[in-house]
Scaffold this motif. Structure first.
Motif, short mmCIF file in Angstrom:
data_model
loop_
_atom_site.label_atom_id
_atom_site.label_comp_id
_atom_site.label_asym_id
_atom_site.label_seq_id
_atom_site.Cartn_x
_atom_site.Cartn_y
_atom_site.Cartn_z
N GLU A 104 0.94 -1.26 0.00
CA GLU A 104 -0.02 0.02 -0.12
C GLU A 104 0.71 1.29 0.06
N CYS A 153 2.06 6.04 7.63
CA CYS A 153 0.79 5.38 8.06
C CYS A 153 0.47 5.61 9.47
N ASN A 167 -8.33 10.25 5.49
CA ASN A 167 -7.92 8.96 4.93
C ASN A 167 -6.44 9.36 4.25
N ASN A 188 -4.13 7.38 6.61
CA ASN A 188 -4.50 7.19 7.67
C ASN A 188 -5.11 5.78 7.91
N SER A 189 -4.20 5.04 7.79
CA SER A 189 -4.50 3.20 8.08
C SER A 189 -3.40 2.87 8.99
#
Length: 355
Positions: free
Chosen positions: A102, A117, A136, A219-220
């Protein structure tokens, strides 16, 4: 084929956690990675475990060397990394399988120098996501990277002071992916902890974000930060910490002068110095320090009277703080060592209960 990501893992006596960490790296959905593990003079079974993993997967490169500290180990990893991007993982932590796929895909798609992250704090009995209260995705380019990331890493200003717990949330290296050329071409390195005591991550990120042309926050919570390790260096008493932090603050100030930064950055540094009296206090009262309560209060009084700290508190705006923190830092600002000491005991108790 050049690896897409080089993952650097510094290791010192981590036999209890090492397999969990390495399994999470080998489980990455991004397959084209290299995992550089630096055994920094461990005297437990860490090197045996590393050799077993090295035989299991050719992507693991083991460097076995005498102990020279975590900063030196990470710098060694940077020196031999061949990936397009570099990530750092601590050996008592672990990561989600999709983390680097990601982050790498976002870095390539948006042509980004640094990707960050969020993370999950793991306490053994429960987990807690670090809430950044952001959308996000948040992206900064050019001068906005300095204004919104570098300055924030140096310290908070205005309303940001109201949340002192976020002081170093942006400063971790293990939550980020860095373009390798950014680090190598600007000769960005980790400073020796013998000189600065702590915050080597934050200092590295201050320099990286100064030179970065782009920064992306996702924002994960991909990273799992293990907080239940009682042997961690962050839980030990550091008798030289006040002198080391004075060196650290001086280093940051010299960097700001060299780069001709404006007054906001100096104000942010002053605020960091004030807020860091909490860290100095918690270091003083830690159970690892077997001094008497009277001696701990004497040590607190000594660092609250330190010239640099007194000067910083002259410009510190207490009104931005919630009431409890306002009382705590009022004691620090006015050098009420005994009141500061007893509030520290309460804070330490609440940290263990509420976490």
């Amino acid at each position: 084929m050049r690896p897409k990501v080089s993952i650097i893992v510094p290791i010192y006596n981590m036999e209890m956690y090492l397999s969990r960490c390495l399994e999470s790296l080998l489980a990455q959905t991004l397959y084209n990675i290299e995992i550089i593990v630096i055994n920094d003079g461990s005297n437990d079974l860490s090197i045996k475990i590393l050799r077993e993993f090295e035989l299991k997967d050719a992507r693991i490169k083991v460097i076995d060397r005498p102990n020279d500290g975590v900063s030196s180990a990470r710098n060694e990893g940077i020196r031999i990394a061949t990936g397009e991007y570099i990530g750092f993982v601590d050996p008592d932590d672990w990561i989600n399988p999709i983390m680097y796929e990601e982050m790498y895909n976002n870095a390539i798609t948006e042509n980004t120098d640094i990707v960050m992250c969020s993370y999950i704090r793991e306490f053994g009995s429960h987990s807690k996501i670090k809430d950044f209260n952001l959308p996000n995705k948040v992206r900064y380019i050019n001068e906005d990277v300095k204004i919104n990331i570098m300055r924030r890493l140096i310290g908070p200003i205005n309303h940001e002071i109201a949340n002192p717990e976020f002081l170093d949330a942006w400063g971790t290296v293990w939550s980020k992916l860095y373009r390798t050329n950014l680090i190598v071409e600007n000769n960005i390195k980790f400073l020796d902890l013998e000189k600065i005591g702590t915050n080597e991550d934050t200092l590295f990120n201050i320099e990286a974000s100064y030179y970065a042309k782009s920064f992306l926050f996702i924002n994960s919570p991909f990273y799992h930060y293990w907080r239940a390790n009682s042997t961690s260096v962050t839980s030990r008493f550091k008798p030289k910490l006040i002198n080391q932090w004075m060196y650290l603050f001086g280093y940051i100030e010299d960097f700001l002068k060299d780069k001709n930064m404006n007054n906001d950055y100096y104000l942010a540094l002053n605020n960091r110095i004030c807020l860091n009296t909490l860290g100095l206090g918690l270091n003083t009262i830690t159970k690892d320090n077997d001094s008497s309560g009277f001696e701990k209060i004497r040590r607190i009084r000594m660092f609250l009277k330190e010239k640099r700290i007194k000067h910083s508190f002259k410009e510190f705006d207490l009104s931005q703080l919630p009431i409890i923190w306002r009382v705590f830092y009022f004691c620090a600002k006015n050098r009420f060592a005994t009141g500061f000491y007893f509030m520290l005991i309460c804070i330490e108790f609440l940290r263990k209960v509420i976490r």
